[in-house]
Each structure stands twice: as structure tokens, then as C-alpha cells.
Design a protein around this motif. Structure first.
Motif, PDB file in Angstrom:
ATOM      1  N   ILE B 102      49.039  38.846 -39.028  1.00  0.00           N
ATOM      2  CA  ILE B 102      48.437  38.335 -40.269  1.00  0.00           C
ATOM      3  C   ILE B 102      47.594  39.431 -40.926  1.00  0.00           C
ATOM      4  N   LEU B 103      46.763  40.098 -40.119  1.00  0.00           N
ATOM      5  CA  LEU B 103      45.878  41.127 -40.664  1.00  0.00           C
ATOM      6  C   LEU B 103      46.684  42.305 -41.199  1.00  0.00           C
ATOM      7  N   ALA B 104      47.765  42.658 -40.505  1.00  0.00           N
ATOM      8  CA  ALA B 104      48.585  43.790 -40.942  1.00  0.00           C
ATOM      9  C   ALA B 104      49.219  43.509 -42.306  1.00  0.00           C
ATOM     10  N   VAL B 105      49.619  42.263 -42.534  1.00  0.00           N
ATOM     11  CA  VAL B 105      50.223  41.907 -43.826  1.00  0.00           C
ATOM     12  C   VAL B 105      49.135  41.685 -44.878  1.00  0.00           C
ATOM     13  N   ALA B 106      48.075  41.003 -44.502  1.00  0.00           N
ATOM     14  CA  ALA B 106      46.978  40.726 -45.447  1.00  0.00           C
ATOM     15  C   ALA B 106      46.400  42.022 -46.003  1.00  0.00           C
ATOM     16  N   SER B 107      46.359  43.043 -45.161  1.00  0.00           N
ATOM     17  CA  SER B 107      45.761  44.312 -45.560  1.00  0.00           C
ATOM     18  C   SER B 107      46.669  45.103 -46.488  1.00  0.00           C
ATOM     19  N   GLY B 108      47.939  44.724 -46.580  1.00  0.00           N
ATOM     20  CA  GLY B 108      48.874  45.492 -47.394  1.00  0.00           C
ATOM     21  C   GLY B 108      49.583  46.581 -46.620  1.00  0.00           C
ATOM     22  N   MET B 109      49.303  46.657 -45.323  1.00  0.00           N
ATOM     23  CA  MET B 109      49.881  47.702 -44.487  1.00  0.00           C
ATOM     24  C   MET B 109      51.390  47.537 -44.347  1.00  0.00           C
ATOM     25  N   TYR B 110      51.826  46.333 -44.090  1.00  0.00           N
ATOM     26  CA  TYR B 110      53.251  46.011 -43.982  1.00  0.00           C
ATOM     27  C   TYR B 110      53.521  44.750 -44.798  1.00  0.00           C
ATOM     28  N   ASP B 111      54.798  44.545 -45.140  1.00  0.00           N
ATOM     29  CA  ASP B 111      55.175  43.296 -45.799  1.00  0.00           C
ATOM     30  C   ASP B 111      55.667  42.244 -44.806  1.00  0.00           C
ATOM     31  N   ILE B 112      56.566  42.639 -43.932  1.00  0.00           N
ATOM     32  CA  ILE B 112      57.187  41.627 -43.071  1.00  0.00           C
ATOM     33  C   ILE B 112      56.998  42.006 -41.610  1.00  0.00           C
ATOM     34  N   VAL B 113      56.318  41.149 -40.885  1.00  0.00           N
ATOM     35  CA  VAL B 113      55.944  41.445 -39.495  1.00  0.00           C
ATOM     36  C   VAL B 113      56.309  40.249 -38.616  1.00  0.00           C
ATOM     37  N   LEU B 114      56.852  40.548 -37.444  1.00  0.00           N
ATOM     38  CA  LEU B 114      57.143  39.510 -36.460  1.00  0.00           C
ATOM     39  C   LEU B 114      56.084  39.535 -35.368  1.00  0.00           C
ATOM     40  N   ALA B 115      55.521  38.370 -35.071  1.00  0.00           N
ATOM     41  CA  ALA B 115      54.580  38.259 -33.948  1.00  0.00           C
ATOM     42  C   ALA B 115      55.194  37.337 -32.915  1.00  0.00           C
ATOM     43  N   GLY B 116      55.232  37.792 -31.700  1.00  0.00           N
ATOM     44  CA  GLY B 116      55.806  36.969 -30.635  1.00  0.00           C
ATOM     45  C   GLY B 116      54.906  36.933 -29.430  1.00  0.00           C
ATOM     46  N   GLY B 117      55.171  35.989 -28.564  1.00  0.00           N
ATOM     47  CA  GLY B 117      54.463  35.909 -27.293  1.00  0.00           C
ATOM     48  C   GLY B 117      55.459  35.525 -26.223  1.00  0.00           C
ATOM     49  N   VAL B 118      55.262  36.049 -25.023  1.00  0.00           N
ATOM     50  CA  VAL B 118      56.224  35.783 -23.957  1.00  0.00           C
ATOM     51  C   VAL B 118      55.545  35.909 -22.605  1.00  0.00           C
ATOM     52  N   GLU B 119      55.965  35.047 -21.671  1.00  0.00           N
ATOM     53  CA  GLU B 119      55.527  35.202 -20.279  1.00  0.00           C
ATOM     54  C   GLU B 119      56.622  34.659 -19.372  1.00  0.00           C
ATOM     55  N   LYS B 120      56.861  35.372 -18.289  1.00  0.00           N
ATOM     56  CA  LYS B 120      57.836  34.960 -17.266  1.00  0.00           C
ATOM     57  C   LYS B 120      57.038  34.860 -15.981  1.00  0.00           C
ATOM     58  N   MET B 121      56.626  33.618 -15.615  1.00  0.00           N
ATOM     59  CA  MET B 121      55.657  33.437 -14.530  1.00  0.00           C
ATOM     60  C   MET B 121      56.277  32.977 -13.224  1.00  0.00           C
ATOM     61  N   THR B 122      57.555  32.564 -13.264  1.00  0.00           N
ATOM     62  CA  THR B 122      58.108  31.899 -12.075  1.00  0.00           C
ATOM     63  C   THR B 122      58.875  32.847 -11.147  1.00  0.00           C
ATOM     64  N   ASP B 123      58.799  34.144 -11.414  1.00  0.00           N
ATOM     65  CA  ASP B 123      59.455  35.092 -10.503  1.00  0.00           C
ATOM     66  C   ASP B 123      58.558  35.464  -9.327  1.00  0.00           C
ATOM     67  N   VAL B 124      57.320  34.954  -9.305  1.00  0.00           N
ATOM     68  CA  VAL B 124      56.409  35.241  -8.185  1.00  0.00           C
ATOM     69  C   VAL B 124      56.061  33.923  -7.486  1.00  0.00           C
ATOM     70  N   THR B 125      55.459  34.015  -6.313  1.00  0.00           N
ATOM     71  CA  THR B 125      55.044  32.799  -5.600  1.00  0.00           C
ATOM     72  C   THR B 125      53.863  32.140  -6.311  1.00  0.00           C
ATOM     73  N   THR B 126      53.595  30.894  -5.978  1.00  0.00           N
ATOM     74  CA  THR B 126      52.460  30.185  -6.562  1.00  0.00           C
ATOM     75  C   THR B 126      51.159  30.912  -6.250  1.00  0.00           C
ATOM     76  N   GLU B 127      51.048  31.457  -5.023  1.00  0.00           N
ATOM     77  CA  GLU B 127      49.833  32.179  -4.629  1.00  0.00           C
ATOM     78  C   GLU B 127      49.659  33.417  -5.517  1.00  0.00           C
ATOM     79  N   GLU B 128      50.759  34.142  -5.744  1.00  0.00           N
ATOM     80  CA  GLU B 128      50.678  35.332  -6.603  1.00  0.00           C
ATOM     81  C   GLU B 128      50.351  34.946  -8.044  1.00  0.00           C
ATOM     82  N   ALA B 129      50.934  33.838  -8.514  1.00  0.00           N
ATOM     83  CA  ALA B 129      50.642  33.393  -9.887  1.00  0.00           C
ATOM     84  C   ALA B 129      49.168  33.032 -10.020  1.00  0.00           C
TER      85      ALA B 129
END
Lengths: 394, 394
Positions: B102-129
Motif C-alpha cells: 500500500i505504501l509503495a503505491v501510495a507514495s507513487g513509487m510503483y503502480d501495481i504491486v502484489l502482496a502475498g503471505g505464505v506459511e508451510k507449517m506441517t512439514d515439522v513435528t508439533t513440538e518443532e512447530a
């Protein structure tokens, strides 16, 4: 590449850094706070002026079991509730933090922003540090198969030797120069000279790279304070202007690249930054480039346009990149190799060095008449590259 | 708090997310690419329009041994050499990624920006998580002494019960509502109802919190596309305007706070965001708040000003936060508790839900006549908080 549209000019008005090295007596947050306080003092600030912070850190989650380091740092710095944001791009995390701070001020979003970088790498074993550094590479296609970071750069070195006739002696020249420069830097990890013979006879790490081709595991932190150029004289007599900043990405794995003797992300970022600054490579007086391995510095000076592709080895042989060269001084600080390489801090420490050089405050390692400086910070084997150009404001 | 000076209005024009859950058959990069492609398709884009990306991720370094995930994602998305930047603030990483875009576009720095979020939590044991989630807390003062995240929120719950008479039954009400809402969300991890009795009789985790008071370990990704409002109609008939964004920090450890029944960073960010948007809490029609534990949702609705301090329990008892309430619908998606909580993705998924609600495209869980929406994303036990306000553009 998109040219960033700057709303207003930006300057660096304060810099600070800790000594780099194996700092057993200092914690992660001690390090950041020391660098931050030195930057504040350098700018004549008390701390309340800071509106936001960006922190570059590669892997506190693995090195000290601490994620959420931006919150930790805002807390330990006594600067809550201001926004503090961690950015990460492996060894380019520090460069990225400085870039975010520059963009935040350039856009008009904030006036005074602190960008810092920090890494505490010596609380784990060497094996754990090696495994953590390998998380900068492609896990599925590289690290799972046993490739470490020295091995990736060894492949780059082998191919560079094959394509361009670069020799084992050529590889030794950047480390020898960088150790010589580091004897003039009281904050460097290795303040002693080495010879070409010592490099070539040091223990083999990943053929052809030997121990003295490789940057060390280090602890350390660095910080810079960014503000609009129009406010800079309130804080310093020698503001250093940000002429341009660029960031580019490339495939994270080597096998996906057409040519591994060049980092395409360096070429892309350099093209953008030179265009944006209106500067030619030959106008750069002093550069801090990413020499995580000896071959990395040879490739960097080629990709940044300081010499033609394949000619770096000979250029080093002729002494083109020494502090007293008529051309461009490369890594007067000692570089990652001899100053030390606390990965998240390195990109910020590069900016600290260039600011001191352009101010004329670099002591025994001062590059005479330096007016234009460049920093070049690489994440992984070139998946991310950040390049900045700075100039003394007069 | 500094009010951000927006240069131009910003809108969300595309959203996408994967199903949340234990997605054994999908890798980290599969997840991100699926969410990103869905967002592009939603905006009628091919991908070349994207000028930069921000990625929220808490701890791929520990969950899948991969740092430098922004490079990986630019690579796997086929979007090199554009800049791609990872930001991290524990469970607020996703909100931070959206904020940076949002800030990158609001500032005029870029026009079109993709923001994503990701997590893959189940490849470890519950204790490790569990150990990895505890890296969001203060290692030296909290985690090293054995405190886990449920234990931190259990202390908040105990104090809230002591100060305000909040009961064990009150604690159960947000999870019961959120599970009911999730039955209407085809992407939710738990699409089934639970009862107050089931919550109270579920296994004890950290007294008074029980299993059904706690959000799950999940895999998933979400993405949004941000552009200037003036360009938005090229991509969608129903652009959603960003009215305000704020981020605040607080001490990372609980013991450093005057009052642990409130998250000061939520209060600070909310104050800023309401002021910037010119909106009062009672004008919000729909909110996605950070319910990592049942007590967290009770504290959130108080800190965001939806009810007076200490009155959340009774307000839930009266059904004030249901989808069909006349007041404000809270977590119509099912929230972190029932939709799932892939930590780096959650802050982005909150924005996806609010955009669908304000478009009127939320299907069976649609909040009638929703015009103003809010998201509230917390890192750790409140060391970082990000709040946004959105409105349908007409």
C-alpha cells in the motif's frame, strides 16, 4: 526494471557500526543498540526524532532462536511504539533495509528513518552456521543435495576460469587486497595481511576455493539514519546524498541461469541505478562490493561495468582496485572477506563505509577525493541484488 | 504515531487464496503461486503488470529450511527480475506485506504491486512447530524459561478474568461463533460447528486455555493486488479503497507492560488508523481480527474500541459480533481459529475476506450492506500490530 519515482532527495546524516568479529561477550540486541546509538550520536540526535525503523536480518530464527526481531529491537532501543519492520533477503538483508528506509523518506511517508542490520552467528556450531547459510540457496534443488554456499561459488569460479582463463592466482588477489585494506580499519575482524601464497596453500573448502577465499562467520551490526536532503544540514555538515537505489531478483538456483559467470540481478540493478543517477561506471570513485568469496568480487567488478567481462583477473593483477588507484577503489573497508560478514549487517556496513569515504573521514584507508560511491549487496548466489549510488552534497 | 502522508489513493483490485489446512500434497511455493495466480485472474492480469512484490512469511527458515523466500517466490512465479521483498513480524508478517505494498503505491513509487503471505507449517513435528512459534516471543525473558505461546495468552486470560469478571464461558464464545462462520467458508480448515461445552471440556493446553481456544497449525497462502485508485477501474468493477493503514510496536515481552489485559500496539495503531480514515469504531461494518486464542479476540474487540474495556465477554453473550448483528460482524471468515492460521498468510487472508465482503461476494457468510471493513493483525503477544481500514469505492 521500473525506475523509482522519487518525490524528494534523500540524504544519509548519521552512521554507526560495531566492531565485526567473534563477539562472545555481546548479545544480538546489544549489537544493534550499539550501532544505532553510534548513528544517533553521529547525527546529533537523541532518538525521539526517529519515526520508523527497518531492520535487515537473515536468520535470527535459526542463529539465536528469535524471529520477530523488529519488535525486539524497537523494545530494546526504547523506541516503541514506532513501526519497526524486518526485511530479509539472505546476505542482502542489510542493503534491503537501507533501500526501504530511502524509499520511505523519498516518498514523503516519513522524514527521519533508521535502517540497521544485525547478525549474531557465533552462538551456533560451524556445522549449524553452514546449514543456515545454505538456507539462502534453493533447498529443493540445491541444498537438499548437499551443496553448501562455498560449493555454489566454486562452480561459478570453475566456469569463470574455463571461459575466461581466470587463474588460481587471480582468485587470490581480492582477498590479499582486502586484508591489506582491513589493516587500516579498526573495526575489521581480520586486521592482518595475507599473501597470494597463503591463500593458495590454505585448506581446501570447495575446489578451487580455499579457506582464505571465503568470508568468515561474524557477529556485528551497523546502522544509518536517512532524512530528506532539505533537512540534512540540521544534523550534519556533510550530508551524503542518495543518487539512486535499485533492487533486482533472479532465479534462486544456479542451474536455472543461462550463464553462471555473471549475476544477472547485479547487471539489472546496475543498469537501473546508473540510469537513475546519470552516472557512468567509470565515474565511481569508491565501491563496496559483495565479496563473500574471492570469485564473487571478480564477478562483481565485471557485472558492475568497472571492467569488461572476463577481464577482472588481469585488472586485479594491475592493481586497478587498490585504495590509491586512479580508477575505482574497491572494498577499502576490507570487504566481507576481512572486515567480516555478519550477514544481515553487511549491506548496511557497506553504506557506512561509503558515507565515511565521501565525508573524507575514513582515516588511513581514505580514498583521495572520493565524490561518488557505490554499494553492491548480494543475497544468496544472486537471487537478490541491491545497488545504491551516493554522492557528497556540496 | 506519525500519520502517513499519502500521495494518492490506493485500491485493492485482485485477491486470491488457497484453502487453509494440513495440505500434505502442496509445497511452500505451490501454495504461494496458487494464491498469486488467483489474485491475478481476479484482477484480469497476466502477470507482466506487476512491478514489485512483498511477501509476508514468519519462519520458512525453520519450518522448511528455506530463508531468502522472496527470491524463491519471484523465481517460481516467473516474475524475475522485479524486486521482491520479504517482511517478517511473526504472525503479523502478512499484514506488514500488505502495508508495504500500500505504501509503495501510495507514495507513487510503483503502480501495481502484489502482496502475498505464505506459511508451510506441517512439514515439522508439533513440538518443532511449538518451538518455532515461540520464537515470536522474547527468547531471553520468556521462551528460554519454557513459556510457550498458549502460556503467554493464558496469562493474559487469567488477568482479564481477574480484572473484569470475564468467565470461562465468555472465553468459549469467539471460537463457537468462528466455527459457525467457517461452515460457510469453503476455504476454511474447520468447516464444522462446536459448542461451548465442547470448548470447556476440550484438553487443557495452558490453564485456562483449552485446545478449542487455540488456533491450529496450518498451511496456506493468500495474495492481494494493489494499484492507484485512478487505475483501478481498468481491472475491476468493484475496487476496494484503502482508507488507512497503521503499524505500531510494543515491548516484545509481557512483563514489560503496565497492563497485560490490553495490547498497547493495537490501541496505538487503531488510534492512528481511525484518525487517518476519519472513521469511528461504530462505523465499521465488518472486521477480521487476530483471534490466535479465544482471549485474543475478546481483547481485540475492546482495544479496537468496539466495546468498552472489560465488556467483551458480555457483548459476545449478547451476540453483538455475529454475521447478522446490527453492530459489527467479527471474523465472518471463521477467523484464525476456524479458517486456519498459516502464520505468514493470515494477515493477507484477512484482507482477502474484507475485500470479498465489501464487494458483496462473500456468499453464505455475506455481511449485509457492508461498506467499511477493518483488519487487525498481531505479531507475537502484541510486539507488532498492523491495522487497515477499507471501503467500497462507488
Amino acid at each position: 526494471m521500473v525506475c523509482v519515482r522519487f518525490r524528494r532527495d534523500v540524504a544519509i546524516v548519521g552512521v554507526g557500526m560495531t566492531r565485526f568479529g567473534e563477539l562472545w561477550e555481546r548479545s544480538f540486541d546489544d549489537l544493534f543498540v550499539e550501532a544505532g546509538l553510534e548513528a544517533l550520536e553521529d547525527a546529533g540526535m537523541g532518538g525521539d526524532e526517529i519515526e520508523a525503523m527497518y531492520v535487515g536480518n537473515m536468520s535470527a530464527g535459526r542463529f539465536i532462536d528469535q524471529e520477530h526481531v523488529a519488535s525486539l529491537i524497537a523494545d530494546r532501543s526504547g523506541l516503541t511504539p514506532i513501526p519497526c519492520t524486518r526485511v530479509e533477503a539472505a546476505c542482502a538483508s542489510g542493503g534491503l533495509a537501507v533501500r526501504q528506509a530511502i524509499l520511505a523518506v523519498a516518498s514523503g511517508m516519513y522524514d527521519i528513518v533508521l535502517a540497521g542490520g544485525v547478525e549474531k552467528m557465533t552462538d551456533v556450531t560451524t556445522e549449524e552456521a553452514t546449514a543456515t547459510l545454505a538456507t539462502a540457496a534453493d533447498q529443493e534443488w540445491e541444498a537438499f543435495h548437499g551443496v553448501t554456499f562455498p560449493a555454489l561459488y566454486a562452480m561459478i569460479a570453475r566456469r569463470h576460469m574455463y571461459e575466461y582463463g581466470t587463474t588460481r592466482e587471480h582468485l587470490a588477489l581480492p582477498p590479499v587486497k582486502n586484508h591489506r585494506n582491513a589493516t587500516k580499519n579498526p573495526k575489521a575482524q581480520f586486521q592482518f595481511e595475507i599473501t597470494v601464497e597463503q591463500v593458495i596453500e590454505s585448506p581446501l573448502v570447495a575446489d578451487p576455493l580455499r579457506l582464505l577465499d571465503c568470508s568468515p562467520v561474524s557477529d556485528g551490526a551497523a546502522a544509518v539514519i536517512v532524512c530528506p536532503l532539505e533537512m540534512a544540514k540540521e544534523f550534519t555538515d556533510t550530508p551524503i546524498v542518495v543518487r539512486a537505489t535499485a533492487q533486482a531478483s533472479d532465479s534462486i538456483a544456479l542451474h536455472d541461469r543461462e550463464d553462471i559467470t555473471t549475476l544477472k540481478a547485479t547487471v539489472e540493478a546496475a543498469k537501473t541505478v546508473y540510469k537513475q543517477a546519470g552516472v557512468e561506471p567509470e565515474e565511481v570513485d569508491v565501491a563496496e562490493v559483495h565479496d563473500c568469496f574471492s570469485i564473487a568480487e571478480l564477478v562483481a567488478v565485471e557485472d558492475l561495468g568497472f571492467v569488461e567481462k572476463g577481464e577482472a583477473g588481469e585488472a586485479y593483477h594491475e592493481g586497478m582496485f587498490e585504495i590509491d588507484s586512479d580508477y575505482v577503489a574497491v572494498n577499502p573497508s576490507g570487504g566481507l572477506k576481512a572486515k567480516g560478514h555478519p550477514v544481515g549487517a553487511s549491506g548496511v556496513a557497506q553504506v557506512v563505509e561509503i558515507v565515511e569515504q565521501l565525508r573524507g573521514e575514513a582515516g588511513k584507508r581514505q580514498v583521495d577525493g572520493a565524490e561518488i560511491g557505490l554499494t553492491h549487496n548480494v543475497g544468496g548466489s544472486g537471487g537478490t541484488v541491491v545497488v545504491h549510488i551516493f554522492e557528497r552534497a556540496d
